[in-house]
Write a protein that holds these residues in place. Structure first.
Motif, PDB file in Angstrom:
ATOM      1  N   ILE A   1      -3.300   8.877   3.524  1.00 36.31           N
ATOM      2  CA  ILE A   1      -2.628   7.577   2.427  1.00 36.31           C
ATOM      3  C   ILE A   1      -1.665   7.443   3.267  1.00 36.31           C
ATOM      4  O   ILE A   1      -1.144   5.882   2.984  1.00 36.31           O
ATOM      5  CB  ILE A   1      -2.761   8.544   1.772  1.00 36.31           C
ATOM      6  N   VAL A   2      -0.743   7.828   3.448  1.00 30.43           N
ATOM      7  CA  VAL A   2       0.471   8.020   3.482  1.00 30.43           C
ATOM      8  C   VAL A   2       0.722   6.884   5.232  1.00 30.43           C
ATOM      9  O   VAL A   2       0.888   5.696   5.439  1.00 30.43           O
ATOM     10  CB  VAL A   2       1.706   8.908   4.489  1.00 30.43           C
ATOM     11  N   PHE A   3      -0.269   7.295   6.494  1.00 31.34           N
ATOM     12  CA  PHE A   3      -0.776   6.317   6.683  1.00 31.34           C
ATOM     13  C   PHE A   3      -1.041   5.283   6.558  1.00 31.34           C
ATOM     14  O   PHE A   3      -0.405   3.983   7.703  1.00 31.34           O
ATOM     15  CB  PHE A   3      -1.615   7.068   8.197  1.00 31.34           C
ATOM     16  N   GLY A   4      -2.118   4.795   5.850  1.00 35.70           N
ATOM     17  CA  GLY A   4      -2.575   3.949   4.872  1.00 35.70           C
ATOM     18  C   GLY A   4      -1.138   3.057   4.853  1.00 35.70           C
ATOM     19  O   GLY A   4      -0.911   2.019   5.069  1.00 35.70           O
ATOM     20  N   ILE A   5      -0.589   3.257   4.215  1.00 35.91           N
ATOM     21  CA  ILE A   5       1.066   2.944   4.009  1.00 35.91           C
ATOM     22  C   ILE A   5       1.575   2.367   4.915  1.00 35.91           C
ATOM     23  O   ILE A   5       2.352   0.992   5.118  1.00 35.91           O
ATOM     24  CB  ILE A   5       1.850   4.230   2.793  1.00 35.91           C
ATOM     25  N   LEU A   6       2.272   2.911   5.736  1.00 35.64           N
ATOM     26  CA  LEU A   6       2.712   2.747   7.272  1.00 35.64           C
ATOM     27  C   LEU A   6       1.906   1.385   7.982  1.00 35.64           C
ATOM     28  O   LEU A   6       2.828   0.646   8.716  1.00 35.64           O
ATOM     29  CB  LEU A   6       3.071   3.882   7.503  1.00 35.64           C
TER      30      LEU A   6
ATOM     31  N   SER B   1     -12.135  11.258   5.016  1.00 33.95           N
ATOM     32  CA  SER B   1     -10.575  11.582   5.009  1.00 33.95           C
ATOM     33  C   SER B   1      -9.891   9.352   5.028  1.00 33.95           C
ATOM     34  O   SER B   1      -8.427   8.636   4.729  1.00 33.95           O
ATOM     35  CB  SER B   1      -9.432  11.794   5.475  1.00 33.95           C
ATOM     36  N   LEU B   2     -10.773   8.362   5.423  1.00 34.23           N
ATOM     37  CA  LEU B   2     -10.864   6.937   5.816  1.00 34.23           C
ATOM     38  C   LEU B   2     -10.150   6.471   4.531  1.00 34.23           C
ATOM     39  O   LEU B   2      -9.738   5.228   4.221  1.00 34.23           O
ATOM     40  CB  LEU B   2     -11.699   6.528   6.726  1.00 34.23           C
ATOM     41  N   GLY B   3     -11.181   7.147   2.954  1.00 33.56           N
ATOM     42  CA  GLY B   3     -10.802   6.534   2.138  1.00 33.56           C
ATOM     43  C   GLY B   3      -9.235   6.626   1.894  1.00 33.56           C
ATOM     44  O   GLY B   3      -8.648   6.008   0.918  1.00 33.56           O
ATOM     45  N   GLY B   4      -8.413   7.832   2.324  1.00 30.70           N
ATOM     46  CA  GLY B   4      -7.300   7.655   1.854  1.00 30.70           C
ATOM     47  C   GLY B   4      -6.659   6.441   2.569  1.00 30.70           C
ATOM     48  O   GLY B   4      -4.796   6.439   2.107  1.00 30.70           O
ATOM     49  N   LEU B   5      -6.631   6.531   3.414  1.00 31.79           N
ATOM     50  CA  LEU B   5      -6.478   5.115   4.144  1.00 31.79           C
ATOM     51  C   LEU B   5      -6.262   3.646   3.194  1.00 31.79           C
ATOM     52  O   LEU B   5      -5.733   3.373   3.508  1.00 31.79           O
ATOM     53  CB  LEU B   5      -6.640   4.989   6.481  1.00 31.79           C
ATOM     54  N   LEU B   6      -7.530   3.920   3.024  1.00 33.22           N
ATOM     55  CA  LEU B   6      -7.844   2.492   2.391  1.00 33.22           C
ATOM     56  C   LEU B   6      -6.348   2.424   1.038  1.00 33.22           C
ATOM     57  O   LEU B   6      -6.814   1.900   0.406  1.00 33.22           O
ATOM     58  CB  LEU B   6      -9.551   2.625   1.984  1.00 33.22           C
ATOM     59  N   PHE B   7      -6.499   3.361   0.579  1.00 27.87           N
ATOM     60  CA  PHE B   7      -6.264   3.258  -0.385  1.00 27.87           C
ATOM     61  C   PHE B   7      -4.623   3.394  -0.529  1.00 27.87           C
ATOM     62  O   PHE B   7      -4.559   2.921  -1.314  1.00 27.87           O
ATOM     63  CB  PHE B   7      -6.687   5.326  -0.817  1.00 27.87           C
ATOM     64  N   GLY B   8      -4.053   4.376   0.519  1.00 25.59           N
ATOM     65  CA  GLY B   8      -2.443   3.721   1.061  1.00 25.59           C
ATOM     66  C   GLY B   8      -2.562   1.676   0.894  1.00 25.59           C
ATOM     67  O   GLY B   8      -1.377   1.523   0.901  1.00 25.59           O
TER      68      GLY B   8
ATOM     69  N   ALA C   1      -1.082  -0.680  -0.845  1.00 21.21           N
ATOM     70  CA  ALA C   1       1.327  -1.343  -0.640  1.00 21.21           C
ATOM     71  C   ALA C   1       1.546  -2.335   0.487  1.00 21.21           C
ATOM     72  O   ALA C   1       2.257  -3.176   0.657  1.00 21.21           O
ATOM     73  CB  ALA C   1       1.317  -0.217   0.781  1.00 21.21           C
ATOM     74  N   ILE C   2      -0.020  -3.509   0.907  1.00 15.86           N
ATOM     75  CA  ILE C   2       0.182  -4.251   1.437  1.00 15.86           C
ATOM     76  C   ILE C   2       0.535  -5.449   0.625  1.00 15.86           C
ATOM     77  O   ILE C   2       1.065  -6.344   0.984  1.00 15.86           O
ATOM     78  CB  ILE C   2      -1.247  -4.720   1.770  1.00 15.86           C
ATOM     79  N   ILE C   3       0.237  -5.685  -0.515  1.00 14.02           N
ATOM     80  CA  ILE C   3       0.934  -6.315  -1.368  1.00 14.02           C
ATOM     81  C   ILE C   3       2.651  -6.668  -1.302  1.00 14.02           C
ATOM     82  O   ILE C   3       2.957  -7.205  -1.899  1.00 14.02           O
ATOM     83  CB  ILE C   3       0.673  -6.254  -2.929  1.00 14.02           C
ATOM     84  N   THR C   4       3.530  -5.582  -0.984  1.00 14.92           N
ATOM     85  CA  THR C   4       4.700  -5.116  -1.422  1.00 14.92           C
ATOM     86  C   THR C   4       5.275  -6.185  -0.189  1.00 14.92           C
ATOM     87  O   THR C   4       6.083  -7.412  -1.067  1.00 14.92           O
ATOM     88  CB  THR C   4       5.264  -4.011  -1.019  1.00 14.92           C
ATOM     89  N   GLY C   5       3.789  -6.445   0.944  1.00  9.75           N
ATOM     90  CA  GLY C   5       4.633  -7.142   2.146  1.00  9.75           C
ATOM     91  C   GLY C   5       4.353  -8.563   1.897  1.00  9.75           C
ATOM     92  O   GLY C   5       5.110 -10.163   1.721  1.00  9.75           O
ATOM     93  N   ALA C   6       3.361  -8.869   1.297  1.00  5.93           N
ATOM     94  CA  ALA C   6       2.130 -10.541   0.999  1.00  5.93           C
ATOM     95  C   ALA C   6       3.562 -10.897  -0.780  1.00  5.93           C
ATOM     96  O   ALA C   6       3.732 -11.905  -0.769  1.00  5.93           O
ATOM     97  CB  ALA C   6       0.740 -10.187   0.639  1.00  5.93           C
ATOM     98  N   GLY C   7       3.953 -10.041  -1.591  1.00  3.17           N
ATOM     99  CA  GLY C   7       3.737  -9.951  -2.280  1.00  3.17           C
ATOM    100  C   GLY C   7       5.225 -12.265  -2.152  1.00  3.17           C
ATOM    101  O   GLY C   7       4.535 -12.835  -3.516  1.00  3.17           O
ATOM    102  N   PRO C   8       6.666 -11.691  -1.966  1.00  2.00           N
ATOM    103  CA  PRO C   8       7.084 -13.097  -1.934  1.00  2.00           C
ATOM    104  C   PRO C   8       5.983 -14.034  -1.444  1.00  2.00           C
ATOM    105  O   PRO C   8       6.898 -15.449  -1.872  1.00  2.00           O
ATOM    106  CB  PRO C   8       8.119 -12.883  -0.326  1.00  2.00           C
TER     107      PRO C   8
END
Length: 209
Positions: free
Chosen positions: A132-137, A3-10, A14-21
């Motif tokens: 997945i959701v936890f990875g996004i968080l 299930s760590l694959g799901g964490l990396l998926f999320g 999502a990581i680019i959302t904060g890095a975007g600016p």
């Protein structure tokens, strides 16, 4: 472990959302909305190809082996994305990272479904969705904590993905191949050994009967 694959998926999505600016400023994309949008979408293009071909490849070489290569690809692309000094390299790294995200989105739940005991299968597959959701968080928290970490803060955001990727890679060496794949390639003895380990003597009895 799977299930760590799901964490990396999320995390990777999502990581680019904060890095975007900060990416927009570093690569001077203020006047190129197409370029900025493409930097976000590159991973998703990779996802399409990763999900498309992962099924065929895993049927040929096994669930565990392909997951190990996918985990290694997560490590490499997290490193390359953070190291990028050109927009072309950044987009390429994100696209290749998308291949691993697309592959793991199919392979991890498949692995869990084929290994989990029937009575726990639904719960364990749903745990993958939770991951997945936890990875996004986690990615949002990392973005928040690194927002004032200097001009290279966006690099650090992507670098943090290396650590769970390495953990995923190492742990996969301690899990068995799925009984379904072992049976598929004719290794029935090993398949029933794994079934017995998962389900106890009851599954071992199936072989004898």
């Amino acid at each position: 472990m799977a299930s760590l694959g799901g964490l990396l998926f999320g995390f990777d999505i999502a990581i680019i959302t904060g890095a975007g600016p900060f990416i927009e400023k570093y690569f001077q994309l203020e006047n190129s909305q197409f370029g900025l949008g493409f930097s976000f979408a590159a991973l998703l293009f990779g996802c399409m190809f990763g999900a498309t071909f992962a099924g065929r490849v895993t049927d040929l070489y096994g669930r565990k082996k392909i997951l190990i290569y996918v985990a290694l690809l997560f490590v490499v692309t997290s490193l390359l994305t953070g190291m990028s000094n050109s927009f072309e390299l950044f987009v390429t790294a994100r696209f290749i990272g998308g291949l691993s995200v697309g592959a793991v989105s199919m392979l991890s739940p498949m692995y869990i479904a084929e290994v989990a005991p029937a009575k726990n299968r639904g719960m364990l597959v749903s745990f993958y969705q939770f991951s997945i959701v936890f990875g996004i968080l986690i990615s949002y928290l990392i973005n928040y904590l690194l927002r004032n970490a200097g001009d290279d803060n966006w690099r650090y955001m992507f670098y943090t993905g290396i650590f769970p990727s390495i953990l995923f890679f190492v742990l996969l060496f301690f899990v068995p191949e799925t009984p379904r794949f072992l049976f598929r390639i004719g290794n029935e003895t090993k398949a029933f050994e794994v079934l017995k380990k998962i389900g106890g003597e009851a599954d071992g009895f199936v072989r004898n009967s």
